[in-house]
Design an enzyme around this catalytic site. Sequence first.
Site, PDB file in Angstrom:
ATOM      1  CE  LYS A 157      -3.832  -2.419   2.317  1.00 34.13           C
ATOM      2  NZ  LYS A 157      -4.744  -2.440   3.495  1.00 34.13           N
ATOM      3  CE1 TYR A 190      -9.197  -3.581   0.255  1.00 34.60           C
ATOM      4  CE2 TYR A 190      -8.423  -1.427  -0.440  1.00 34.60           C
ATOM      5  CZ  TYR A 190      -8.193  -2.645   0.185  1.00 34.60           C
ATOM      6  OH  TYR A 190      -6.957  -2.921   0.729  1.00 34.60           O
ATOM      7  CG  PHE A 193     -13.296   1.047   7.233  1.00 36.61           C
ATOM      8  CD1 PHE A 193     -12.708   0.531   6.081  1.00 36.61           C
ATOM      9  CD2 PHE A 193     -13.988   0.181   8.060  1.00 36.61           C
ATOM     10  CE1 PHE A 193     -12.811  -0.816   5.762  1.00 36.61           C
ATOM     11  CE2 PHE A 193     -14.101  -1.182   7.742  1.00 36.61           C
ATOM     12  CZ  PHE A 193     -13.511  -1.676   6.590  1.00 36.61           C
ATOM     13  CB  THR A 250      -7.423  -6.968   9.226  1.00 35.53           C
ATOM     14  OG1 THR A 250      -7.762  -8.048   8.342  1.00 35.53           O
ATOM     15  CG2 THR A 250      -7.800  -5.645   8.607  1.00 35.53           C
ATOM     16  CG  ASN A 300      -3.579  -2.739   7.008  1.00 37.80           C
ATOM     17  OD1 ASN A 300      -3.548  -2.142   5.934  1.00 37.80           O
ATOM     18  ND2 ASN A 300      -4.528  -3.604   7.304  1.00 37.80           N
ATOM     19  CG  HIS A 349      -4.823  -6.397  -0.754  1.00 41.40           C
ATOM     20  ND1 HIS A 349      -6.076  -6.527  -0.191  1.00 41.40           N
ATOM     21  CD2 HIS A 349      -4.827  -7.194  -1.853  1.00 41.40           C
ATOM     22  CE1 HIS A 349      -6.801  -7.362  -0.944  1.00 41.40           C
ATOM     23  NE2 HIS A 349      -6.067  -7.774  -1.952  1.00 41.40           N
ATOM     24  CD  GLU A 402      -8.053  -9.191  -4.397  1.00 44.02           C
ATOM     25  OE1 GLU A 402      -8.903  -8.949  -3.527  1.00 44.02           O
ATOM     26  OE2 GLU A 402      -6.927  -9.637  -4.131  1.00 44.02           O
TER      27      GLU A 402
HETATM   28  N1  UDP Z   1      -9.679  -1.229   7.319  1.00 43.39           N
HETATM   29  C1  UDP Z   1      -9.813  -0.088   8.092  1.00 43.39           C
HETATM   30  N2  UDP Z   1     -10.568  -0.139   9.239  1.00 43.39           N
HETATM   31  C2  UDP Z   1     -11.175  -1.285   9.636  1.00 43.39           C
HETATM   32  C3  UDP Z   1     -11.057  -2.442   8.847  1.00 43.39           C
HETATM   33  C4  UDP Z   1     -10.299  -2.375   7.693  1.00 43.39           C
HETATM   34  O1  UDP Z   1      -9.245   0.962   7.753  1.00 43.39           O
HETATM   35  O2  UDP Z   1     -11.835  -1.274  10.680  1.00 43.39           O
HETATM   36  C5  UDP Z   1      -8.846  -1.191   6.096  1.00 43.39           C
HETATM   37  C6  UDP Z   1      -7.499  -1.877   6.307  1.00 43.39           C
HETATM   38  O3  UDP Z   1      -6.497  -1.137   5.636  1.00 43.39           O
HETATM   39  C7  UDP Z   1      -7.735  -3.227   5.649  1.00 43.39           C
HETATM   40  C8  UDP Z   1      -8.644  -2.839   4.497  1.00 43.39           C
HETATM   41  O4  UDP Z   1      -9.496  -1.857   5.028  1.00 43.39           O
HETATM   42  O5  UDP Z   1      -6.524  -3.827   5.252  1.00 43.39           O
HETATM   43  C9  UDP Z   1      -9.454  -3.973   3.918  1.00 43.39           C
HETATM   44  O6  UDP Z   1     -10.197  -4.569   4.947  1.00 43.39           O
HETATM   45  P1  UDP Z   1     -10.342  -6.159   5.043  1.00 43.39           P
HETATM   46  O7  UDP Z   1     -11.367  -6.452   6.083  1.00 43.39           O
HETATM   47  O8  UDP Z   1     -10.549  -6.730   3.673  1.00 43.39           O
HETATM   48  O9  UDP Z   1      -8.903  -6.610   5.629  1.00 43.39           O
HETATM   49  P2  UDP Z   1      -7.664  -7.311   4.908  1.00 43.39           P
HETATM   50  O10 UDP Z   1      -8.209  -8.303   3.910  1.00 43.39           O
HETATM   51  O11 UDP Z   1      -6.839  -6.230   4.263  1.00 43.39           O
HETATM   52  O12 UDP Z   1      -6.908  -7.994   6.020  1.00 43.39           O
HETATM   53 MG    MG Z   2      -9.635  -8.072   2.426  1.00 43.13          MG
END
Ligand code: UDP
Ligand code: MG
Length: 148
Positions: free
Chosen positions: A9, A49, A57, A91, A112, A115, A126
Amino acid sequence: MERTYIMIKPDGVQRGLIGEIVKRFESKGFKLVAMKLTKPSKEHMEEHYVDLKEKKFFAGLIEYMTSGPVCAMVWEGKGAVVTGRKMLGATMPSESDPGTIRGDLCIEVGRNICHGSDSVDSANKEIAHWFPEGICEWESCSKAWIYE
Ligand code: UDP
Ligand code: MG
């Protein structure tokens, strides 16, 4: 052989963590089959997304993800999707185990750094979304030393 979409990211790129993250996937034994640095449009990121568009968020996530270049990659290998997710860690960085990329290298969920596809089905979607030009097929000389 399974493939997964891994993306560093904008914060990971800005913090100079491309090499560190690539190193972990390379050292594990996965094979890099596509890679590019790209500044995604808002529309492109919203499509990536789309499943999260109702989340509170979402707007912040899109702003974050379009704030600079991302490093888009496809890694190939046995169990690449599940193992890739384990290597990334949970996550929420506060819940990511030490030894994982997020556990070792970041603090907040909204920063974080990486991805990874959450299933083979989303990986295929994707990969097509980020690499419409296709990936690079090649045979690694270390294959026989990684797989029995
Ligand atoms: N995210 C966030 N707040 C939250 C949950 C997710 O900002 O409470 C962001 C975070 O950067 C995350 C992304 O949204 O990596 C995608 O969320 P997902 O649940 O798909 O998590 P991931 O697959 O990235 O672990
Ligand atoms: Mg995800």
